[in-house]
Design an enzyme around this catalytic site. Structure first.
Site, PDB file in Angstrom:
ATOM      1  N   ASP A  31     -48.718  23.109 -76.702  1.00 43.32           N
ATOM      2  CA  ASP A  31     -48.592  21.808 -76.204  1.00 43.32           C
ATOM      3  C   ASP A  31     -48.741  20.757 -77.425  1.00 43.32           C
ATOM      4  OD1 ASP A  31     -48.826  19.583 -74.231  1.00 43.32           O
ATOM      5  OD2 ASP A  31     -51.151  19.623 -74.646  1.00 43.32           O
ATOM      6  N   ASP A 231     -54.176  22.177 -73.291  1.00 43.52           N
ATOM      7  CA  ASP A 231     -55.512  21.897 -72.945  1.00 43.52           C
ATOM      8  C   ASP A 231     -55.721  21.040 -71.593  1.00 43.52           C
ATOM      9  OD1 ASP A 231     -54.199  19.638 -73.759  1.00 43.52           O
ATOM     10  OD2 ASP A 231     -56.000  18.606 -74.177  1.00 43.52           O
ATOM     11  N   ASP A 235     -50.554  21.790 -68.236  1.00 38.49           N
ATOM     12  CA  ASP A 235     -50.411  23.159 -68.969  1.00 38.49           C
ATOM     13  C   ASP A 235     -50.992  24.180 -67.978  1.00 38.49           C
ATOM     14  OD1 ASP A 235     -49.655  21.506 -70.922  1.00 38.49           O
ATOM     15  OD2 ASP A 235     -51.790  21.301 -71.767  1.00 38.49           O
TER      16      ASP A 235
END
Length: 291
Positions: A31, A231, A235
């Site tokens: 990410d 995080d 996600d």
């Protein structure tokens, strides 16, 4: 022993079987916001449409974003409050996953987010604001569009910084034989600039949260064994779908719950240590069994 050593390094492993999973990984999906970058964004630009004051733009937008926990929203709310003072209350707040937010502020129905969300409301951006959006994104900034009462009223931009250890971590992951992939809901221009800065070639941008899961499944369908590092709330599903999910310890509770490994240290080098630790541990075990 391996899980104990991981705890010393700030790597919390849910179970010994996870060590076996990390050893087989050949692709690591990252990410962007809060993982490769610091996630500590700041308001850097504000452009209002004709007839709209900068103060009104920041006051209404900052108020609505103050009800959200997203890093971009926090940056907008803090930046707005610093310039215009205390922000008004928000009623009927709604989060549209991956596209933006809406709510009532001072009697106005305010909508903030990506162009896709405004299209859902049949709101047109207009040529001037569209130009401002492209200019900001060309500089690597992330933009959101602000509308109320059915019309686009302005564009706000925020900027993020890359974590100092990210470039080194990507190089280390490559040395371990892993192919890095940057996966983000942010716009393609910003994503490619961040990827180029840290040494990532494969970029998948402008995806909605539910589409992150589809990306992980597609990579797995290609025969890859996939690790995912993230995080945020957005996600969590992708972390659960990955062969190995690694959550940043500073992230959301749902991301940590969905992951197999929690990286207490807030940098990607912890992910490198997790992969390296598993390989050393299993190598030692197999060596002892052989002898």
């Amino acid at each position: 022993v391996g899980t104990g050593r991981g705890a010393q390094l700030g790597i919390l492993i849910k179970g010994p079987e996870i060590l076996e999973s990390t050893r087989r990984v050949d692709t690591i999906v990252l990410d962007k916001t809060g993982t490769v970058t610091s996630g500590k964004m700041a308001l850097v630009g504000a452009w209002s449409a004709d007839g709209v004051s900068r103060g009104d733009l920041l006051r209404l937008a900052g108020a609505l974003e103050s009800a959200s926990e997203h890093p971009i929203a926090r940056a907008l709310a803090v930046g707005a409050a610093a310039e215009v003072g205390p922000l008004p209350a928000v009623d009927a707040f709604q989060n549209h996953e991956g596209t933006g937010v809406q709510g009532i502020v001072d009697g106005h129905l305010v909508v903030i987010g990506r162009e896709q969300l405004l299209a859902d409301w049949a709101i047109e951006l207009g040529e001037e604001l569209a130009t401002r959006t492209r200019e900001a994104e060309a500089l690597g900034q992330t933009t959101v569009i602000v509308a109320w009462d059915g019309e686009a009223r302005g564009v706000l931009s925020v900027a993020d910084t890359i974590k100092p250890t990210s470039e080194r971590a990507i190089a280390e992951l490559r040395r371990l034989g892993l192919a890095p992939v940057l996966l983000t809901g942010d716009n393609s221009t910003v994503a490619k600039q961040v990827a180029a800065a840290v040494g990532i070639d494969e970029v998948i941008a402008e995806v909605l949260p539910q589409e992150k899961v589809d990306v992980i499944r597609r990579l797995q369908g290609e025969g890859r064994v996939v690790a995912m590092v993230g995080d945020g709330v957005n996600d969590a599903a992708a972390l659960a779908q990955a062969d190995l999910g690694l959550a940043m310890g500073t992230g959301s509770d749902i991301a940590i719950e969905a992951a197999d490994v929690t990286l207490v240290r807030d940098d990607l080098l912890a992910a490198v240590d997790a992969i390296r630790l598993s390989r050393r541990t299993l190598g030692t075990i197999k060596g002892n069994l052989f002898w």
